[in-house]
Scaffold this motif. Sequence first.
Motif, mmCIF file in Angstrom:
data_model
loop_
_atom_site.group_PDB
_atom_site.id
_atom_site.type_symbol
_atom_site.label_atom_id
_atom_site.label_comp_id
_atom_site.label_asym_id
_atom_site.label_seq_id
_atom_site.Cartn_x
_atom_site.Cartn_y
_atom_site.Cartn_z
ATOM 1 N N GLU A 116 0.824 -1.205 0.000
ATOM 2 C CA GLU A 116 0.000 0.000 0.000
ATOM 3 C C GLU A 116 0.864 1.263 0.000
ATOM 4 O O GLU A 116 0.508 2.257 -0.638
ATOM 5 C CB GLU A 116 -0.942 -0.004 1.203
ATOM 6 N N ALA A 117 1.987 1.219 0.700
ATOM 7 C CA ALA A 117 2.905 2.359 0.695
ATOM 8 C C ALA A 117 3.416 2.606 -0.722
ATOM 9 O O ALA A 117 3.501 3.756 -1.177
ATOM 10 C CB ALA A 117 4.078 2.116 1.646
ATOM 11 N N HIS A 118 3.735 1.541 -1.432
ATOM 12 C CA HIS A 118 4.194 1.645 -2.824
ATOM 13 C C HIS A 118 3.141 2.344 -3.678
ATOM 14 O O HIS A 118 3.453 3.258 -4.453
ATOM 15 C CB HIS A 118 4.492 0.233 -3.347
ATOM 16 N N GLU A 119 1.887 1.938 -3.520
ATOM 17 C CA GLU A 119 0.790 2.552 -4.283
ATOM 18 C C GLU A 119 0.659 4.041 -3.960
ATOM 19 O O GLU A 119 0.458 4.865 -4.858
ATOM 20 C CB GLU A 119 -0.528 1.829 -3.992
ATOM 21 N N GLN A 120 0.779 4.390 -2.680
ATOM 22 C CA GLN A 120 0.660 5.798 -2.286
ATOM 23 C C GLN A 120 1.825 6.623 -2.821
ATOM 24 O O GLN A 120 1.644 7.776 -3.229
ATOM 25 C CB GLN A 120 0.576 5.914 -0.760
ATOM 26 N N LEU A 121 3.021 6.051 -2.825
ATOM 27 C CA LEU A 121 4.168 6.783 -3.365
ATOM 28 C C LEU A 121 4.027 6.994 -4.868
ATOM 29 O O LEU A 121 4.379 8.063 -5.385
ATOM 30 C CB LEU A 121 5.474 6.049 -3.040
ATOM 31 N N GLN A 122 3.505 6.008 -5.559
ATOM 32 C CA GLN A 122 3.264 6.197 -6.999
ATOM 33 C C GLN A 122 2.291 7.345 -7.227
ATOM 34 O O GLN A 122 2.494 8.170 -8.114
ATOM 35 C CB GLN A 122 2.734 4.911 -7.629
ATOM 36 N N ALA A 123 1.238 7.404 -6.418
ATOM 37 C CA ALA A 123 0.268 8.495 -6.541
ATOM 38 C C ALA A 123 0.913 9.838 -6.181
ATOM 39 O O ALA A 123 0.629 10.856 -6.816
ATOM 40 C CB ALA A 123 -0.944 8.228 -5.639
ATOM 41 N N ALA A 124 1.786 9.846 -5.186
ATOM 42 C CA ALA A 124 2.465 11.086 -4.779
ATOM 43 C C ALA A 124 3.351 11.628 -5.895
ATOM 44 O O ALA A 124 3.514 12.839 -6.036
ATOM 45 C CB ALA A 124 3.290 10.852 -3.515
ATOM 46 N N LEU A 125 3.921 10.740 -6.681
ATOM 47 C CA LEU A 125 4.855 11.141 -7.738
ATOM 48 C C LEU A 125 4.173 11.443 -9.074
ATOM 49 O O LEU A 125 4.844 11.852 -10.017
ATOM 50 C CB LEU A 125 5.900 10.035 -7.935
ATOM 51 N N ARG A 126 2.904 11.280 -9.140
ATOM 52 C CA ARG A 126 2.172 11.401 -10.407
ATOM 53 C C ARG A 126 2.412 12.716 -11.144
ATOM 54 O O ARG A 126 2.500 12.741 -12.359
ATOM 55 C CB ARG A 126 0.679 11.218 -10.150
ATOM 56 N N TYR A 127 2.518 13.805 -10.422
ATOM 57 C CA TYR A 127 2.650 15.127 -11.058
ATOM 58 C C TYR A 127 4.077 15.657 -11.067
ATOM 59 O O TYR A 127 4.307 16.834 -11.332
ATOM 60 C CB TYR A 127 1.726 16.139 -10.377
ATOM 61 N N GLY A 128 5.046 14.821 -10.749
ATOM 62 C CA GLY A 128 6.434 15.271 -10.757
ATOM 63 C C GLY A 128 6.758 16.103 -9.533
ATOM 64 O O GLY A 128 6.006 16.158 -8.567
ATOM 65 N N ASP A 129 7.891 16.796 -9.601
ATOM 66 C CA ASP A 129 8.335 17.525 -8.416
ATOM 67 C C ASP A 129 7.590 18.828 -8.184
ATOM 68 O O ASP A 129 7.714 19.439 -7.137
ATOM 69 C CB ASP A 129 9.851 17.735 -8.418
ATOM 70 N N ALA A 130 6.776 19.268 -9.125
ATOM 71 C CA ALA A 130 6.004 20.502 -8.920
ATOM 72 C C ALA A 130 5.027 20.355 -7.759
ATOM 73 O O ALA A 130 4.768 21.317 -7.043
ATOM 74 C CB ALA A 130 5.246 20.873 -10.193
ATOM 75 N N ALA A 131 4.514 19.159 -7.557
ATOM 76 C CA ALA A 131 3.508 18.954 -6.514
ATOM 77 C C ALA A 131 4.116 18.802 -5.124
ATOM 78 O O ALA A 131 3.553 19.283 -4.147
ATOM 79 C CB ALA A 131 2.664 17.730 -6.847
ATOM 80 N N LEU A 132 5.256 18.137 -5.035
ATOM 81 C CA LEU A 132 5.862 17.869 -3.732
ATOM 82 C C LEU A 132 7.024 18.793 -3.405
ATOM 83 O O LEU A 132 7.430 18.892 -2.254
ATOM 84 C CB LEU A 132 6.391 16.423 -3.688
ATOM 85 N N GLY A 133 7.585 19.414 -4.415
ATOM 86 C CA GLY A 133 8.830 20.141 -4.236
ATOM 87 C C GLY A 133 9.974 19.165 -4.477
ATOM 88 O O GLY A 133 9.819 17.947 -4.338
ATOM 89 N N ALA A 134 11.112 19.680 -4.841
ATOM 90 C CA ALA A 134 12.239 18.837 -5.254
ATOM 91 C C ALA A 134 12.710 17.901 -4.144
ATOM 92 O O ALA A 134 13.001 16.727 -4.394
ATOM 93 C CB ALA A 134 13.391 19.718 -5.732
#
Length: 182
Positions: A116-134
């Motif tokens: 489940e953590a893997h799935e959440q990380l994939q979703a977190a990375l969906r929009y690239g670094d613009a969404a999370l910051g570098a």
Amino acid sequence: MRARVALLCGVSLWLSVPVGAGASPGSQPASPGEPASAPALSAMAAPSTPRPWARGVSAERQAAARRAYAAGNRAFARKAYSVALMRYQRALKAWRHPAIHFNAAQCLRELHREVEAHEQLQAALRYGDAALGAVFHRKARAQLARLDKLLVRLELSCSQPGVTITLDGRRVTLGPRGRREL
């Protein structure tokens, strides 16, 4: 790593996979999720930058997500990971923001729920670094790479119709031609 398992219909299957030399699922260093070091929901991109993760999400839903996210961060700081995860899941119902996915992944890792953590990380990375910051984007990619080394992809097949297969207590629905890759 891929494992091919032939299932005899009606036979239970227990699969245990060794994690690797000296590593264990919880051996990765804990990642940030506390309020002072968590990715922010508000300033992930400058106002002039398009924010596709916010498209179609009302201000009210964003505010509700922020409240639940903040409650999750407080619970995470107390190491109440199950409570924090529930708060992040509530936040995700209101707004599927990559930072919420990232923090949900941190809870899932702490709870040793790596798939489940893997799935959440994939979703977190969906929009690239613009969404999370570098910085958090790099952390998420590194965590995903570690989880990729821990997890096994399993292919199930059964040619007998009407068979119910469960894996880790969950019913597995086979696709066309009686196959499914997990």
